[in-house]
Design an enzyme around this catalytic site. Structure first.
Site, PDB file in Angstrom:
ATOM      1  N   GLU A 112       0.823  -1.209   0.000  1.00 45.77           N
ATOM      2  CA  GLU A 112       0.000   0.000   0.000  1.00 45.77           C
ATOM      3  C   GLU A 112       0.860   1.263   0.000  1.00 45.77           C
ATOM      4  O   GLU A 112       0.589   2.211  -0.734  1.00 45.77           O
ATOM      5  CB  GLU A 112      -0.928  -0.015   1.223  1.00 45.77           C
ATOM      6  CG  GLU A 112      -1.681   1.282   1.482  1.00 45.77           C
ATOM      7  CD  GLU A 112      -2.670   1.650   0.388  1.00 45.77           C
ATOM      8  OE1 GLU A 112      -3.238   2.753   0.454  1.00 45.77           O
ATOM      9  OE2 GLU A 112      -2.867   0.836  -0.540  1.00 45.77           O
ATOM     10  N   HIS A 115       2.594   1.929  -3.296  1.00 49.35           N
ATOM     11  CA  HIS A 115       1.630   2.524  -4.229  1.00 49.35           C
ATOM     12  C   HIS A 115       1.504   4.028  -3.985  1.00 49.35           C
ATOM     13  O   HIS A 115       1.464   4.827  -4.937  1.00 49.35           O
ATOM     14  CB  HIS A 115       0.277   1.827  -4.057  1.00 49.35           C
ATOM     15  CG  HIS A 115      -0.808   2.383  -4.931  1.00 49.35           C
ATOM     16  ND1 HIS A 115      -0.725   2.411  -6.294  1.00 49.35           N
ATOM     17  CD2 HIS A 115      -2.004   2.961  -4.614  1.00 49.35           C
ATOM     18  CE1 HIS A 115      -1.822   2.956  -6.807  1.00 49.35           C
ATOM     19  NE2 HIS A 115      -2.604   3.306  -5.800  1.00 49.35           N
ATOM     20  N   HIS A 188     -11.899   5.482  -8.547  1.00 46.58           N
ATOM     21  CA  HIS A 188     -10.442   5.624  -8.471  1.00 46.58           C
ATOM     22  C   HIS A 188      -9.778   4.925  -9.661  1.00 46.58           C
ATOM     23  O   HIS A 188      -8.828   5.449 -10.248  1.00 46.58           O
ATOM     24  CB  HIS A 188      -9.953   5.021  -7.155  1.00 46.58           C
ATOM     25  CG  HIS A 188      -8.532   5.349  -6.827  1.00 46.58           C
ATOM     26  ND1 HIS A 188      -8.029   6.629  -6.869  1.00 46.58           N
ATOM     27  CD2 HIS A 188      -7.487   4.561  -6.454  1.00 46.58           C
ATOM     28  CE1 HIS A 188      -6.750   6.618  -6.523  1.00 46.58           C
ATOM     29  NE2 HIS A 188      -6.395   5.378  -6.278  1.00 46.58           N
ATOM     30  N   HIS A 299     -20.899  -7.591 -17.155  1.00 41.73           N
ATOM     31  CA  HIS A 299     -19.573  -7.274 -17.694  1.00 41.73           C
ATOM     32  C   HIS A 299     -19.218  -8.223 -18.834  1.00 41.73           C
ATOM     33  O   HIS A 299     -18.665  -7.808 -19.857  1.00 41.73           O
ATOM     34  CB  HIS A 299     -18.538  -7.386 -16.570  1.00 41.73           C
ATOM     35  CG  HIS A 299     -17.122  -7.144 -17.014  1.00 41.73           C
ATOM     36  ND1 HIS A 299     -16.708  -5.961 -17.572  1.00 41.73           N
ATOM     37  CD2 HIS A 299     -16.021  -7.947 -16.993  1.00 41.73           C
ATOM     38  CE1 HIS A 299     -15.412  -6.024 -17.859  1.00 41.73           C
ATOM     39  NE2 HIS A 299     -14.987  -7.231 -17.530  1.00 41.73           N
ATOM     40  N   HIS A 357      -5.130  -7.974 -16.974  1.00 42.15           N
ATOM     41  CA  HIS A 357      -6.444  -7.625 -17.519  1.00 42.15           C
ATOM     42  C   HIS A 357      -6.735  -6.139 -17.285  1.00 42.15           C
ATOM     43  O   HIS A 357      -7.233  -5.452 -18.183  1.00 42.15           O
ATOM     44  CB  HIS A 357      -7.522  -8.487 -16.858  1.00 42.15           C
ATOM     45  CG  HIS A 357      -8.825  -8.508 -17.604  1.00 42.15           C
ATOM     46  ND1 HIS A 357      -8.955  -8.956 -18.894  1.00 42.15           N
ATOM     47  CD2 HIS A 357     -10.070  -8.104 -17.222  1.00 42.15           C
ATOM     48  CE1 HIS A 357     -10.208  -8.849 -19.290  1.00 42.15           C
ATOM     49  NE2 HIS A 357     -10.908  -8.325 -18.290  1.00 42.15           N
TER      50      HIS A 357
END
Length: 392
Positions: A112, A115, A188, A299, A357
Site C-alpha cells: 500500500e 503505491h 479511483h 460485464h 487484464h
C-alpha cells in the site's frame, strides 16, 4: 481505528519530500539523456516518461487491490501516522497478530505504501510538466510567437492533468478511509485510466512536433469509430471495476455459460445499488450471490460487444497507414484482454492474469486516445485553404 484517526497529516511533509526525492531520478534522467537539446525536446521526453510511469502506477494499483492490500495502512496519507511501515512496525505487528490473514499485515502495508510513494512521484512529475509548459508558453509570447505558445502543447493540458491527479489522490484517500467502498474504488480506477488519456494527448502532440509531423487525415467515419470505441471502453472499464471491487469475478467459473446456464439466476436490483458499503446493501443486509452473478454477467455480455467493436476498428484501420503502429498494438491488446479475461474465470482468478487484464484495458484506452490525438478528419482538411486550392 476511530473515525478521527483515519486522516493523520503528520507524515504529509515527509511523504511529499520522499516523492520529490523519487521524482528526481526520472527528472535527472530526462535532463541527462536530452542534454544539448531544446526545452521542447526535454518536455516531450518528460511527458512520455510520465505516461509510462503512470501506466506502471495503474498496474501496481491493480496489484494493490487484487492482493487485498488497500487497507494495509488503515489511515491516510501515512501508515499509523508514520511515513513508512518501518516506523509503524509495532502497530502493524499488533494488528497482524490479532488477525493474521486480515487487511493489515507487514507485506500488505508495504504494498500500500509503495503505491502511495509511486503516486506521489507521478504527481511531482506532472507538476514539473505544468511548470515547464507554462515557462515555454511565456517565453514564446515574450519572443513575439503567440502561435508557438499555443502549439504542440497547450499549457492548459498539463494544468488540467494536475488538477485531475489531485482529485485522483482524494479518491485514493477515500478508498482507504471509506473502507474500500465499491463506488469510490471504481471511480479511483476510472480516474487512473482518465489520467493516462490526459497524458497521452500532450505526449502524442509533442512527439509529432519533435518528429516534424502533422496530424494524419482519416475518413470521418473512421474517426467516429474511434470515438465510439473509446466510449465503449470507458463503459466496459466501469463495469470491470464494478466486478473487481465487488469481488464478483468468481460468481461465474465457467465459460461461455455461467453456472451451467446461459441465463443464471440474477438480481439486478441489488447489483445496481451503487452507493453502499463493500459486501452490503443500503439496508445493511449482505449482498446476495445472485447480485454478484448479475454484476459479473453484465460485464461479460458487454465484453462481447466491446471486443466485436474493437475487432471491427482493427479491420477498418487497415485503410489508415498512418495508424499502422496503433493498429498492431490494438490487435495485440484485444487478444490479451480476451485471454486474460477467460483465464480469470476458468483458472480461479490468477493474480498475474488479473493484473494484466486491468493493464490491458488501460492500454486499449490509451491506444484509442493516441489514435485520436494524431489524426484529423477529411472534413477538416478540405476546409483549409491550402487543401482546397485547385491548380490553375
Amino acid at each position: 481505528m476511530t473515525e478521527q484517526q483515519l486522516y493523520d497529516l503528520a507524515p504529509a511533509l515527509e511523504l511529499m519530500a520522499f516523492g520529490l526525492l523519487l521524482a528526481l531520478g526520472p527528472l535527472c534522467w530526462v535532463w541527462w539523456r536530452n542534454r544539448g537539446t531544446g526545452p521542447s525536446k526535454r518536455l516531450q521526453a518528460l511527458c512520455v516518461l510520465t505516461l509510462f510511469l503512470t501506466f506502471d502506477l495503474v498496474l501496481f494499483g491493480a496489484f494493490t487491490r487484487l492482493t487485498d492490500s488497500g487497507l494495509g495502512c488503515p489511515d491516510w496519507p501515512g501508515c499509523y501516522g508514520s511515513s513508512s511501515p518501518l516506523a509503524a512496525h509495532a502497530q502493524i505487528s499488533e494488528a497482524q497478530a490479532a488477525m493474521p490473514s486480515g487487511p493489515v499485515t507487514h507485506g500488505k502495508a508495504w504494498v500500500e505504501m509503495i503505491h502511495r510513494y509511486l503516486a506521489t512521484t507521478v504527481g511531482v512529475l506532472i507538476i514539473a510538466m505544468t511548470v515547464m509548459s507554462w515557462k515555454q508558453a511565456r517565453a514564446a509570447r515574450r519572443a513575439g510567437q503567440p502561435e508557438a505558445a499555443q502549439g504542440a502543447l497547450n499549457p492548459w493540458w498539463p494544468t488540467v492533468t494536475l488538477v485531475w491527479v489531485c482529485i485522483q489522490g482524494a479518491f485514493g484517500a477515500l478508498t482507504v478511509t471509506m473502507k474500500l467502498f465499491p463506488a469510490i474504488v471504481t471511480l479511483h480506477l476510472l480516474g487512473g485510466t482518465g489520467l493516462l488519456a490526459l497524458l497521452a494527448i500532450p505526449a502524442s502532440a509533442l512527439s509529432m512536433k519533435q518528429a516534424g509531423q502533422t496530424p494524419a487525415f482519416i475518413a470521418k467515419g473512421l474517426r467516429a469509430a474511434l470515438w465510439l470505441c473509446l466510449a465503449l471502453l470507458v463503459i466496459q472499464v466501469s463495469l470491470g471495476g464494478w466486478v473487481s471491487t465487488n469481488y464478483a469475478v468468481l460468481a461465474c467459473t465457467t465459460f461461455p455459460n455461467c453456472q451451467g446456464s446461459w441465463w443464471p439466476a440474477m438480481n439486478f436490483g441489488e447489483a445496481l445499488q451503487i452507493w453502499r458499503p463493500l459486501g452490503l446493501l443500503k439496508d445493511g443486509s449482505n449482498i446476495s450471490f445472485e447480485a454478484l452473478t448479475a454484476i459479473h454477467y453484465t460485464h461479460r455480455l458487454a465484453a462481447y460487444v466491446v471486443v466485436a467493436a474493437l475487432a471491427g476498428l482493427w479491420w477498418a484501420l487497415r485503410r489508415a497507414p498512418a495508424l499502422a503502429k496503433q493498429r498492431r498494438l490494438l490487435g495485440f491488446f484485444v487478444v490479451l484482454q480476451v485471454l486474460t479475461g477467460l483465464s480469470n474465470v476458468v483458472l480461479d482468478w490468477p493474480l498475474v492474469a488479473a493484473v494484466l487484464h486491468t493493464g490491458g484495458a488501460a492500454a486499449l484506452v490509451t491506444i484509442v486516445v493516441w489514435s485520436l490525438a494524431v489524426t484529423r478528419t477529411d472534413a477538416v482538411a478540405t476546409n483549409r485553404p491550402e487543401m482546397t486550392r485547385r491548380p490553375a
